[in-house]
Design an enzyme around this catalytic site. Sequence first.
Site, PDB file in Angstrom:
ATOM      1  N   ASP A 267       0.680  -1.174   0.105  1.00  0.00           N
ATOM      2  CA  ASP A 267      -0.012   0.013   0.164  1.00  0.00           C
ATOM      3  C   ASP A 267       1.105   1.109   0.046  1.00  0.00           C
ATOM      4  O   ASP A 267       1.988   1.030   0.127  1.00  0.00           O
ATOM      5  CB  ASP A 267      -1.018  -0.131   1.173  1.00  0.00           C
ATOM      6  CG  ASP A 267      -2.098   1.040   0.986  1.00  0.00           C
ATOM      7  OD1 ASP A 267      -2.149   1.854  -0.110  1.00  0.00           O
ATOM      8  OD2 ASP A 267      -3.119   0.682   1.550  1.00  0.00           O
TER       9      ASP A 267
HETATM   10  C1  BGC Z   1      -5.181   3.385   0.339  1.00  0.00           C
HETATM   11  C2  BGC Z   1      -5.309   2.443  -0.749  1.00  0.00           C
HETATM   12  C3  BGC Z   1      -5.176   2.704  -2.089  1.00  0.00           C
HETATM   13  C4  BGC Z   1      -3.686   3.615  -2.351  1.00  0.00           C
HETATM   14  C5  BGC Z   1      -3.485   3.976  -3.590  1.00  0.00           C
HETATM   15  C6  BGC Z   1      -3.672   4.019   0.036  1.00  0.00           C
HETATM   16  O1  BGC Z   1      -3.591   5.085   0.789  1.00  0.00           O
HETATM   17  O2  BGC Z   1      -4.915   2.705   1.572  1.00  0.00           O
HETATM   18  O3  BGC Z   1      -6.503   1.720  -0.613  1.00  0.00           O
HETATM   19  O4  BGC Z   1      -5.395   1.943  -3.276  1.00  0.00           O
HETATM   20  O5  BGC Z   1      -3.407   4.510  -1.269  1.00  0.00           O
HETATM   21  O6  BGC Z   1      -4.083   5.326  -3.920  1.00  0.00           O
END
Ligand code: BGC
Length: 723
Positions: A267
């Site tokens: 993530d």
């Molecule tokens: C979130 C994810 C997301 C990623 C990319 C993160 O902060 O937890 O769910 O896919 O950002 O934008």
Amino acid sequence: MDNQQLLDLIDRMTLEEKIAQLLQLAAPFYEGVEDEGQITGPMQAMGITDPMIASSGSILGYARAAGAVRVQEAHLKKNPHGIPLLFMADIVHGFKTIFPVPLAMGCSWDMELAERSAEIAAREAAVSGVHVTFAPMVDLVRDPRWGRVMESTGEDPYLNSLFAKAFVRGLQGDNLKEETERVAACVKHFAAYGASEAGRDYNTVDLSERQLREYYLPAYKAALDEGCEMVMTSFNTIDGIPASGNEKLMRGLLREEWGFDGVLISDWGAVKELIPHGAAEDEREAAYRAIRAGVDIEMMTSCYVHGLPELVREGRVDEALIDESVLRILQLKEKLGLFDNPTRGASPERAAEVIFSREHRDAAYEAAIKSIVLLKNEGGVLPLSPEAKVALIGPFASSGDILGPWSWDGSTEDAVKLDAALSERLGKDRLIVAEGCGIERGTDEHLLAALKAAAEADVIVLALGEASEMSGEAGSRSDIRLPQAQLELIDSIAGLRKPTAAVLFNGRPLDLHGVYDKTGAVVEAWFPGSEGGAAVADILLGAVDPSARLTMSFPHSVGQVPVYYNHFNTGRPLGAADAQVRYVSQYLDAPNDPLLPFGFGLSYTTFGYDGLKLSSDEMTADRPITVSVNVTNTGARAGTETVQLYVRDIAGEVVRPVRELKGFVKLELAPGERGTAVFTLGEEQLRYHHSDLSFGSDPGRFEVFVGRSSLDTLKSSFILKEN
Ligand code: BGC
């Protein structure tokens, strides 16, 4: 390219070029991205060099058809091996045509609808240049304080698994190479992000392995069984180890046990977060743990590009691990057809044709209609009578903030607002609109205008809720009531003693004190998306019967949280025939059950249940039973009932929940019509994880419940016998 060609390509790459494939950065780092031009600042701050960008493997969060073509073409000129970039973005519940938030979609109990919503989201994204979406989010959720519950389909592992599959099918279709208007799916957040302690985002998760496997893992596994191409790690720790550096979870369970050989992405920033977690002293150590865990792509931090070259040269990290990750990334590019067709679905012409098209908006309307849950309807407040004069009051009366979080490309201006939709249907003369108060603040002036509007009307509709940013990522709340200003507005309006319905626009189950007790009708519209106002208006006016059912419990108050339907009984259950008065498992100041349980939802008609029948009172592994029940539409309107089947294993090696959903059937019934819901129940549906983690059933007595919610059922029982 076949696999051998990909391996040959990897052979020709330098170590640095390979490691750069594992780097994912956001759009501002890339040439060709319009309106940005800020490449140098962030690059320098992160120590990212031009060669790293030129060899990088993927780009995050860019979705513009013409721009995507430009960025890809510029990249191909610079990349030493002509390897195209993967474009990834968060297309969570629609791209420009915004569907209801996933928690709302969950309440539809409609997999075809979910699949179609994902297919449309994929089409709009793919023509805008996206190849992979960071969806579906399938985290099981039990704590409405957590803002991200709106991204999940709810608290039930079985239903979440069905939705996981439906979303993956809709996003990916059957063949990503040929179907260039589909995108690869990335199931997230692995694993158990939804169990963040106290509902505070990014917080610790600590579950027994048995609980993890029994409740939290099934939906991720279901997505992978459906062919989901990617997995994203979660921010949380699992058993004390951050998921993004968790070798046991990732390399052990995900890769070795489940056989997942697709791309695993961290993530956002999660590899570097191993440091504040306390799992690595510096970026190099963070890189070491993440690559060993099997994380292929590092999103938005640079531990890999800075740390891995030396780790490999020192012999601490085997270059084979890097090669493996690069191969998986190249294989995904090949599956998407990017080597032959690097701009894939990106097409300004198709974008103009399909994005926010009438067809897509109609699908979003249907999804909203099927996701809106009628929570209360006393005294015939709803549907609104055709002659009534309506006062629409509240911060959401004219607001476009009904798309919800994760709708980057959605336009709040283009969203159908409730006042416009009602006015179109009622005529201007029969509708008076007043804001009443802001989402968090009110003024006397606003309140007076609202009271004046209410005084002139026969019936009042209050449009209330949470602003988008009050849920979603980093949107945890410790008090999940409506903001005080709105509660005060309800109070003042309730003083008028006129028929009043509240419509809620929000992203989580709320504590409905001050709403449920003060209004005759309550409609949970969630964040209903681009066509939200139209759908809510049609529900309010009874043009369509509300048919959605909750997939997450609404607590009485935050003090009960987590409160979910599939809990254990305890040794001192409340309500047992021989229970003592005091020494039972209970609160002194609140009931044990939630205000509104899983599976609950009203219609404008009513349904009667009778004649619950089992084909046999004995089941064996090779002899499933049939469960049937009659359902009669006992009201004056047509309606759709979601008939739910639950079981309870009376005694297990590991104790079993008081109810577990095993199936559901939708019956569409005309007034007076009687239908029969028929379920097949087999031994494999009774299996669970035992203390040694083996998966199987225990012979013995089971109760069967069939009904309209997890708490309102008819009951029977059978014995599971060994063959
Ligand atoms: C979130 C994810 C997301 C990623 C990319 C993160 O902060 O937890 O769910 O896919 O950002 O934008």
